[in-house]
Design a protein around this motif. Structure first.
Motif, mmCIF file in Angstrom:
data_model
loop_
_atom_site.group_PDB
_atom_site.id
_atom_site.type_symbol
_atom_site.label_atom_id
_atom_site.label_comp_id
_atom_site.label_asym_id
_atom_site.label_seq_id
_atom_site.Cartn_x
_atom_site.Cartn_y
_atom_site.Cartn_z
ATOM 1 N N PHE A 236 1.007 -1.540 -0.346
ATOM 2 C CA PHE A 236 -0.193 0.098 -0.154
ATOM 3 C C PHE A 236 1.391 0.748 0.274
ATOM 4 C CE2 PHE A 236 -1.389 -3.774 2.879
ATOM 5 C CZ PHE A 236 -2.855 -3.858 2.037
ATOM 6 N N TYR A 237 0.505 2.148 -1.203
ATOM 7 C CA TYR A 237 2.205 2.952 -1.579
ATOM 8 C C TYR A 237 1.492 5.171 -1.193
ATOM 9 C CZ TYR A 237 4.851 -0.461 -2.584
ATOM 10 O OH TYR A 237 5.494 -1.717 -1.999
ATOM 11 N N ALA A 238 1.758 5.515 -1.178
ATOM 12 C CA ALA A 238 1.274 7.704 -1.114
ATOM 13 C C ALA A 238 2.430 7.435 -1.605
ATOM 14 C CB ALA A 238 1.343 7.684 -0.089
ATOM 15 N N VAL A 247 6.006 9.168 0.144
ATOM 16 C CA VAL A 247 5.909 9.402 1.050
ATOM 17 C C VAL A 247 5.330 8.678 2.486
ATOM 18 C CG1 VAL A 247 3.306 11.117 2.640
ATOM 19 C CG2 VAL A 247 4.171 11.577 -0.031
ATOM 20 N N TRP A 248 5.119 7.457 2.332
ATOM 21 C CA TRP A 248 4.428 6.023 2.773
ATOM 22 C C TRP A 248 4.252 5.014 2.250
ATOM 23 C CZ3 TRP A 248 -0.148 3.780 2.484
ATOM 24 C CH2 TRP A 248 -0.974 4.328 2.035
ATOM 25 N N ALA A 302 -4.589 8.499 5.374
ATOM 26 C CA ALA A 302 -4.062 8.928 4.410
ATOM 27 C C ALA A 302 -2.856 10.034 3.842
ATOM 28 C CB ALA A 302 -5.440 9.957 3.495
ATOM 29 N N LYS A 303 -2.621 10.555 5.603
ATOM 30 C CA LYS A 303 -1.218 11.210 5.554
ATOM 31 C C LYS A 303 -0.275 10.637 5.971
ATOM 32 C CE LYS A 303 -3.313 15.828 6.073
ATOM 33 N NZ LYS A 303 -3.108 16.645 6.747
ATOM 34 N N THR A 304 -0.133 9.571 6.497
ATOM 35 C CA THR A 304 0.880 8.928 7.549
ATOM 36 C C THR A 304 1.314 7.259 7.179
ATOM 37 O OG1 THR A 304 -0.272 8.076 9.057
ATOM 38 C CG2 THR A 304 0.698 10.330 9.850
ATOM 39 N N GLY A 305 -0.033 7.011 6.351
ATOM 40 C CA GLY A 305 -0.375 5.190 6.635
ATOM 41 C C GLY A 305 -0.221 4.694 7.825
ATOM 42 N N LEU A 306 -0.662 5.179 8.421
ATOM 43 C CA LEU A 306 -0.690 4.571 9.773
ATOM 44 C C LEU A 306 -2.208 3.180 9.681
ATOM 45 C CD1 LEU A 306 -0.020 6.620 13.133
ATOM 46 C CD2 LEU A 306 2.257 4.933 12.040
#
Length: 389
Positions: A236-238, A247-248, A302-306
């Motif tokens: 799973f990637y951003a 980004v994560w 969505a911002k951190t990937g947690l």
């Protein structure tokens, strides 16, 4: 109605809420490949998301037919027979409907009558979505090219596709996420005005077999990956869509029940890569939601990937998700003991809210149009559900 919605977000503005009832369902032709003589009764390999415009549903099927059905009754307005199976997601404008076929043709039909207006012959099968973006009809030929045609079927330009199959893309702000580069090991955002790549994503750094269609939110672009080497591995990637900076990332080994042996997992992976929305993300508020790679649905920040929540089912998830009114809808496979289902969970925490047994397993993310949910199954059954209250 665009594939996966505006920005590829996999969400609907509909306020539909369960309980839902069956408005109608129909049995499509059961024959497999239209040109291969497959035995009657085979399960469908694919039935990608339909397009709903006004009072008509448009979709192609593994039986080689392209259908236009009345959304209220299921009445067949018209049917068009192509030269092979259809694993393409159509696009419909004011006058015409466009779709690709495994016979290598991109068809343009009259929206009202189903009569062929023109077709464009490629050098390979067409297993992609078709999209009209500004003055272009855009689609992808397997290991051939990305084609940009004029609305009357004339080729404008192409981008090489050296080795990608069942390829999906997102068009946003005059950029294709992602265009295929001259080498099979990279793709990148392709500016259709400048006709150049803005940056390249080197897949050797990720090393996956399957890469999903992307979803965009602000500066970020999201996608999922899948591999099978005796076990399922999901990614799973951003990425920042302007700079190409990761980004994560998150990785998971696929979760399956004890009955899912080596052979079952392998068949499940091969089934999934026929589907154009396999591993496609859905965006809801500050979450990126995935379903379809194993027996779980997951939501990441969505911002951190947690990881924000994970819901595990008794059987593998059979389709990508669609989000509407804070609820996530997707399919779960059946097994020897339980039938397949359409399930609804909370987008906020993953809690199971509602489920319905279906005749066959969902093959792609359900389409939500107004107060209706629309999908097809691998038993060649096409459903239209509607809100009861």
């Amino acid at each position: 109605m665009k594939f996966r919605g505006e920005g590829g977000k996999g969400s609907s503005a509909s306020r539909i809420t369960p309980p839902l009832g069956v408005r109608w369902k129909i049995k499509l032709q059961e024959s497999g490949a239209a040109s291969s003589g497959a035995n009657s009764g085979e399960k469908l390999k694919s039935l990608n998301p339909p397009v709903v415009i006004g009072d008509t549903i448009y979709f192609g099927s593994d039986d080689g037919n392209f259908y236009a059905l009345d959304v209220e009754s299921g009445y067949m307005r018209w049917v068009f027979k192509s030269g092979a199976e259809i694993n393409s997601i159509p696009y419909v404008d004011k006058d015409q409907v466009y779709f690709g076929s495994k016979d290598g043709k991109l068809y343009a039909l009259s929206r009202e009558t189903g009569q062929e207006i023109w077709h464009f012959q490629t050098h390979s099968q067409i297993n992609s979505q078709v999209e009209r973006y500004k003055d272009y009809i855009v689609f992808v030929g397997d290991a051939d090219a990305i084609y940009f045609l004029s609305p009357d079927g004339r080729e404008q330009f192409t981008v090489d596709n050296p080795g990608w199959y069942h390829y999906t893309f997102l068009m946003a702000d005059d950029v294709m996420y992602f265009g295929t580069s001259p080498t099979v090991s990279t793709v990148g955002p392709y500016d259709i005005n400048q006709r150049k790549f803005l940056w390249h994503l080197d897949f050797s750094e990720i090393g996956s077999t399957w890469y999903s269609v992307s979803a965009a939110l602000g500066d970020l672009i999201y996608f999922g990956t899948a591999d099978y080497f005796g076990e399922m591995y999901l990614g799973f990637y951003a990425f920042n869509r302007y700079t190409g900076r990761m980004v994560w990332e998150q990785g998971r080994e696929g979760v399956f029940g004890e009955n899912w042996l080596f052979e079952n997992k392998g068949r499940f992976f091969l089934r999934n890569i026929e589907l154009l929305d396999f591993m496609a993300p859905s965006l809801w508020k500050d979450l990126v939601i995935y379903a379809g790679g194993d027996s779980a649905a997951r939501a990441f920040d969505a911002k951190t990937g947690l990881l924000r929540w994970e819901q595990v089912f008794d059987a593998p998830v059979s389709s990508a998700p669609t989000v509407a009114a804070g609820r996530v809808y997707f399919g779960v496979l059946g097994d020897d003991f339980t039938p397949p289902k359409l399930v609804c969970i909370s987008a906020r925490d993953g809690k199971l809210l509602w489920q319905m047994e279906t005749e066959g397993s969902l093959l792609s993310a359900p389409v939500i149009a107004g107060k209706r949910i629309i999908f097809g199954t691998d038993e060649s059954v096409f459903y239209v559900l509607e809100q009861v209250f």
